[in-house]
Structure formats: structure tokens, C-alpha cells
Design a protein around this motif. Sequence first.
Motif, short mmCIF file in Angstrom:
data_model
loop_
_atom_site.label_atom_id
_atom_site.label_comp_id
_atom_site.label_asym_id
_atom_site.label_seq_id
_atom_site.Cartn_x
_atom_site.Cartn_y
_atom_site.Cartn_z
N LEU A 29 0.81 -1.23 0.00
CA LEU A 29 0.00 0.00 0.00
C LEU A 29 0.84 1.27 0.00
N GLY A 30 2.09 1.14 -0.39
CA GLY A 30 2.95 2.31 -0.48
C GLY A 30 3.74 2.53 0.80
N GLY A 31 4.76 3.37 0.68
CA GLY A 31 5.63 3.64 1.83
C GLY A 31 6.60 4.74 1.47
N GLY A 32 7.76 4.73 2.10
CA GLY A 32 8.76 5.76 1.83
C GLY A 32 9.74 5.29 0.77
N GLY A 33 10.86 5.99 0.65
CA GLY A 33 11.94 5.59 -0.26
C GLY A 33 11.47 5.40 -1.68
N CYS A 50 -2.99 -2.04 -6.44
CA CYS A 50 -2.27 -2.72 -5.36
C CYS A 50 -3.23 -3.18 -4.25
N ARG A 51 -4.23 -2.37 -3.97
CA ARG A 51 -5.19 -2.73 -2.91
C ARG A 51 -5.85 -4.08 -3.19
N HIS A 76 6.26 -5.61 -7.92
CA HIS A 76 6.40 -5.27 -6.50
C HIS A 76 6.99 -6.47 -5.78
N THR A 77 8.13 -6.28 -5.15
CA THR A 77 8.72 -7.37 -4.38
C THR A 77 9.01 -6.87 -2.98
N VAL A 78 8.96 -7.77 -2.01
CA VAL A 78 9.16 -7.38 -0.61
C VAL A 78 10.47 -7.96 -0.13
#
Length: 172
Positions: A29-33, A50-51, A76-78
Motif C-alpha cells: 500500500l505504499g511507503g517511503g523511499g 495494489c489494494r 512489486h517485491t518485498v
Amino acid sequence: MDGRMSAVLGDITRMPVDAIVNAANSTLLGGGGVDGAIHRAAGPELLAECRALGGCATGEAKMTAGYALPARHVIHTVGPVWRGGGHGEDALLASCYRKSLLLAKTHALKSVAFPAISTGVYRFPLEQACEIAVRTVGEFLSDDRTLEKVIFVCFDAGTLALYQERMAGRRP
Ligand code: ADP
């Protein structure tokens, strides 16, 4: 390598490739950087898509459209949060690169750009992360003929120098 892997200094949101990879967090859901920069440049439709994805586990990858980005898609990878190195961080980071490239290959994409996953707020040691990135992408490309270009987009000159050193040290 055979020239398909390269590193550049720049902002990944400006890359006109088939897919840019986002160093996302598990909510997607998004973030910084780099995550925040990608969402800002792509526009609100990215967050809406993304939701619907229901998050993503560490070491996994999911793909969306690129919307207002010059890139057609976002993978999108974590990445793993660095917790000292004894919690499977290396394997999880390698998995991010592998799963992202597998997704690109499955969709017949030709060009992919990666940021230095986990090396920002997730605190993965940069040199170690760089070694894993170059090795994992190199191994993937040596078994694959569909991907034409993998670009490491470095946000500062020190990071670029590390990638270039690593790539120069690789046997063809
Ligand atoms: P993580 O949470 O995976 O650590 P960060 O976004 O905090 O992700 O940082 C990952 C890397 O991305 C860092 O090396 C940071 O300098 C870099 N970075 C930040 N913004 C950008 C951008 N616009 N383009 C390319 N790399 C970026």
C-alpha cells in the motif's frame, strides 16, 4: 556477462523499460523511499490496483501496470528487513530478484530495472546486497534467453561503483 546486465546512476521512476521493480512492503500500500517515489510518479491508479492484490510475502513478487510511469509494468517485491543476518535474509533477498525475473519472463518482458532492494530503511548491508543482486541476476540470465536487459538503477555514486565492481568481477 554477455552485456545484458548493467548498472546506471539515476531515478528508477524515469526508466522507460518493460518493468521497474519496486522495493515494496508487505502491505503493497505504499511507503517511503523508492516505493513512495514510484507511487507518486505512477499516480493513484497504482495504489488502487495494489489494494486488490492482498499484500505480498517477503521474498515474493506481484505485478501491476505502470500507469503514468514510463515503465509499462511495476513488479512489486518485498525484501527482507535486516535482522543481523541469521534470519534467512540472504536467501530472501535472492528470492526477490529471482521471483521478479521469473514474473517478467512469464509475461515475455524484455527489459527490467531494479533498485537496490532492502538497502534503505530495511538496512541490508549494501555490499552484501549488491553481491547477492549481481550473482542472482547473473545466474538467472545464464539460464534464460528471453530477457534482453536487466538494469540496476543506483541512487548514488557509491552504490553504482559497488555494482560495477561486482559485475566486472563476474566470469562470463
Ligand atoms: P527498502 O525498504 O527495501 O530498504 P528503500 O526504498 O528504503 O527500500 O531503499 C532501497 C534503495 O532504493 C536504497 O538504496 C535507496 O537509496 C534507493 N532509492 C530510493 N529512491 C530511489 C529512486 N527513486 N530510484 C532508485 N533508487 C532509489
